[in-house]
Structure formats: structure tokens, C-alpha cells
Design a protein around this motif. Structure first.
Motif: not given
Length: 207
Positions: A17, A30-36, A38-39, A80
């Protein structure tokens, strides 16, 4: 390359992150795939270190490639960062209904029956794409090798693009983004030096 081998020190690792991608990086997701992504990186305990160069066109050499887990780590990191890596695939795989998916995920159709023309095909691909990072594992296998294959250097030479070295380092569970390779123009000398660089600084899952 000899100076890089001697003087390189592992940069500090960071959570994905905290990593800032460069403006010229090819992008997807997109924002969701980057968040996923990272998690998932945090879940498996992996971090990233180093800095991506602000180049729109690169050949990326990834080593040491010793396990299927390398692909998992790389894919989580790709998600991420929101980066689009391209990769070589035989053109026969690009058939309906998979052609669109493979192209969207960065697949490059290559006519492997004309091995002597692969460099020409890749030179044309780079010329026709404004943002293209092509990832290649120099070993060409997950088994231990004495020498790296030279294809990634020949492609970079033909397309006149830099070579970025990246590495999986399992003892620290960190994906390292190394400096651009300082090439001499002698492919055999350069590929040997690059292998020495990886052997000196990084350890794969199955060394």
C-alpha cells in the motif's frame, strides 16, 4: 553489471500500500482489484522493495523462478499495483472464446514455429504499443539451471528497450525491484553477470 553485483544492498521492504507506481507504468484493474491484491499480499505475509522506473516500455526479467508460488506472489502484486504485465504465449492459444481474455490480461501471441522471427515479432509489438512491459523468467523452467536463456536480452536489444531485474526472495518474503541492468552489449557476458547477480543476492522457494 559487475558494480551492481558488488555494491547492491537489499532496500527496505514496505507494505504494498505504501508503494507509489510511476506515471508511465502500463495499468489495468481498478480500486477494488488493487485493494484485493494488497489484502492478499498481507495475508501471505509478502512485501515489496525498490522502485519501478518511469519507463513506458521494458523487458522485465524475473528470477529465481523455482516454484508455482512465484506466480501467485507475482499476481497478487500485479493486482495490488494495478500494473499490466505482458507475456509471450503461442499464437494457437488465441482462439475464441479465450482470445479476448488473453489479450486483456497481457498475452502476446507468438508464432513459435518461426523461432528465428520471434525477435522481429517482439520488435514490432513494442513499436505498435505505447505502454508495454514484457515479463520473462530467464531460466525458462522451475528447475535449477547453470545458465540463463538469452531470449529476454535479445528481445530487449531488438526492441531497444531497457531490462529491469526483479526478484522473489523467500527468506525475507519480499519481492525486490532492482535497478535497470547496465548492459555491455555482449549478450553472453551480460546474461552470465545477471545470473551471478541473482545467485549472489536472492534465494527462491526451492533453492
Amino acid at each position: 553489471m559487475q558494480e551492481l553485483i558488488k555494491n547492491y544492498t537489499l532496500p527496505p521492504a514496505m507494505a504494498v500500500e505504501a508503494f507509489t507506481p510511476p506515471a508511465a507504468m502500463p495499468r489495468m484493474g481498478n480500486r477494488f482489484t488493487r485493494w484485493l491484491g494488497s489484502r492478499l499480499m498481507a495475508l501471505i505475509g509478502w512485501k515489496v522493495a525498490g522502485e519501478l522506473p518511469n519507463h513506458s516500455k521494458l523487458v522485465i526479467a524475473g528470477a529465481p523462478h523455482t516454484s508455482n508460488w512465484d506466480f501467485v506472489v507475482a499476481m497478487f502484486l500485479v493486482m495490488a499495483l494495478g500494473v499490466k504485465f505482458s507475456y509471450l504465449m503461442k499464437k494457437e492459444a488465441f482462439i475464441w472464446p479465450f482470445k479476448g481474455l488473453f489479450m486483456a490480461l497481457g498475452g502476446i501471441p507468438i508464432d513459435r514455429s518461426r523461432g528465428d522471427q520471434v525477435m522481429v515479432q517482439m520488435k514490432t509489438w513494442f513499436a505498435n504499443n505505447d505502454h508495454c512491459w514484457v515479463a520473462i523468467t530467464p531460466e525458462g523452467t522451475r528447475s535449477q539451471v547453470e545458465k540463463f536463456k538469452t531470449g529476454f536480452l535479445r528481445i530487449a536489444e531488438a526492441a531497444e528497450v531497457p531490462v529491469l531485474l526483479v526478484a522473489w526472495h523467500y527468506p525475507k518474503k519480499t519481492f525486490y525491484i532492482c535497478p535497470l541492468a547496465n548492459l555491455s552489449g555482449d549478450i553472453n557476458e551480460d546474461v552470465a553477470a545477471i545470473k551471478t547477480f541473482y545467485d549472489t543476492h536472492f534465494v527462491g522457494r526451492n533453492p
